[in-house]
Write an enzyme that holds these catalytic residues in place. Structure first.
Site, short mmCIF file in Angstrom:
data_model
loop_
_atom_site.label_atom_id
_atom_site.label_comp_id
_atom_site.label_asym_id
_atom_site.label_seq_id
_atom_site.Cartn_x
_atom_site.Cartn_y
_atom_site.Cartn_z
CG ASN A 166 41.32 52.77 39.18
OD1 ASN A 166 40.57 52.80 38.20
ND2 ASN A 166 41.30 53.72 40.09
CB SER A 211 52.45 54.15 37.91
OG SER A 211 52.88 54.85 39.06
CG HIS A 213 53.08 54.38 43.17
ND1 HIS A 213 51.97 54.24 43.97
CD2 HIS A 213 52.70 55.19 42.16
CE1 HIS A 213 50.97 54.93 43.47
NE2 HIS A 213 51.37 55.51 42.36
CB CYS A 331 42.78 59.80 42.35
SG CYS A 331 44.32 58.98 41.92
#
Length: 384
Positions: A166, A211, A213, A331
């Site tokens: 990510n 996920s 989104h 995050c």
């Protein structure tokens, strides 16, 4: 506002919104109720489940969750096995590893986990308090015998490696890693959040977290794909609504939005990939004075993580107020700590704090890339 933070979240697709709207207005019945309205809602959930599953390997089932974080927790705590993870994993994995006093594979190169365990076993560092985000630097491949002490991998464990990182976009060879894990009797968990809907998901993993989104679907829903025959213990109790694995009332609207986004991603995968490749070439050319963090080949090209020595990334983000981009994972953006991913691939704290992440995708235009690159370069030059 030019939006270049696609790794954090993606704009909601109009098609996903349209699929959700009827279930937000009139289709509000509980999908777990036996009456006609409830059965209609349940049918919408199952239709969406099939749409989501169409982008995943055959021979497994989709369990809807509140998001990938819950899916990862269900996989790790539900399998009841000791867990090993790459040091570049998302915090959702690493925090579970810490909670279980598990193990961490040290990763200090800028490409993939190239060396498979052909001679037997993984070798990993023990995760202790405060060490998990910054494994000790080593001078050679992290899987080589003798560099990290005694072997920690014994076979009947869960290995967690994400398909697309990510923060730096690295694509890992999860099919080969899963095969090597299976050869030693273990299970393999793949965080496919950044890959799902953007590229084919390879067969091999036993558990896959995704996920909505991240693929232009709604926030608040994700899923765990579980290979047939893999047994998990539920982590949320109270009714057993979702196949006995996840108690709580499902939202037909969220499921419908997820399903529509998955179907759209399947239909547009090649088109979206081609657009991303063009944008990558344009962005890297316009930002040629920056150093790319991570690989340039085995990489998802919608993720551009770059650095300039001496730059304050947080200040740069503040200066470029009309451009949405980040200094790493959303995050951990408020922690003030340098990216554990960039540290794991060998960057210093100063280099990590001088890095920014640009994420682009389906709705990004070439003109936006040009405008953003010019503004970022101008602001950076003013700071240096």
């Amino acid at each position: 506002m030019i939006y270049l933070d696609y790794q954090s979240t993606t704009p909601l697709a109009p098609e996903a919104f349209a699929a959700m709207e009827p279930w937000l207005k009139n289709g509000f019945a509980n999908p777990h109720s036996a009456h006609a309205a409830g059965r209609a809602a349940a049918a919408a959930v199952e239709f969406a489940r099939d749409q989501v599953a169409a982008l995943l390997p055959p021979g497994g089932r989709v369990i809807f969750t509140s998001g990938a974080t819950e899916a990862i927790n269900l996989a790790i705590f539900g399998c009841g096995l000791p867990v090993i993870a790459a040091s570049t994993e998302h915090a959702a994995v690493l925090d579970c590893v810490h909670a279980l006093h598990g193990q961490l594979l040290a990763v200090n190169d800028e490409s993939t986990l190239q060396s498979l365990p052909g001679k037997g076993r993984w070798h990993a560092t023990r995760v202790t308090e405060g060490e998990g985000d910054q494994p000790p630097p080593i001078a050679a491949n992290p899987l080589n015998h003798g560099l990290l002490g005694v072997p920690r991998y014994t076979g009947e464990e869960l290995l967690a490696v994400m398909l697309v990182n990510n923060e730096i976009g690295t694509i890992q060879p999860v099919a080969e890693l899963a095969a090597a894990t299976h050869a030693q009797g273990g299970l393999f968990l793949c965080d496919a959040v950044q890959a799902y809907g953007r590229m084919p998901i390879p067969d091999g993993p036993d558990l896959i977290a995704i996920s909505a989104h991240k693929i232009h679907g709604p926030k608040g829903i994700g899923a765990l794909w579980v290979r047939d025959g893999v047994q998990l213990l539920p982590q949320i109790l109270g009714g057993g609504q979702e196949q006995g694995m996840r108690s709580g009332t499902l939202s037909p609207a969220l499921c419908a939005g997820f399903g529509a986004a998955a179907k759209l991603a399947a239909d547009r995968m090649e088109i979206d990939a081609a657009n991303v490749a063009v944008l990558w070439d344009r962005a890297t050319a316009a930002l040629a004075n920056w150093t790319i963090n991570g690989p340039t080949t085995a990489r998802y090209k919608g993720n551009l993580n770059i650095r300039r020595e001496g730059l304050d990334a947080a200040r740069l983000i503040s200066e470029c107020r009309n451009i949405a981009f980040s200094a790493g994972s959303a995050c951990a953006s408020g922690s003030g700590r340098p990216s554990h991913v960039l540290r794991a691939i060998g960057l210093t704290d100063a280099q990590a704090k001088s890095s920014i992440r640009l994420g682009f995708g389906r709705y990004t235009t070439a003109e936006e890339i040009d405008i953003a690159a010019e503004a970022i370069n101008r602001a950076a030059e003013a700071m240096l």
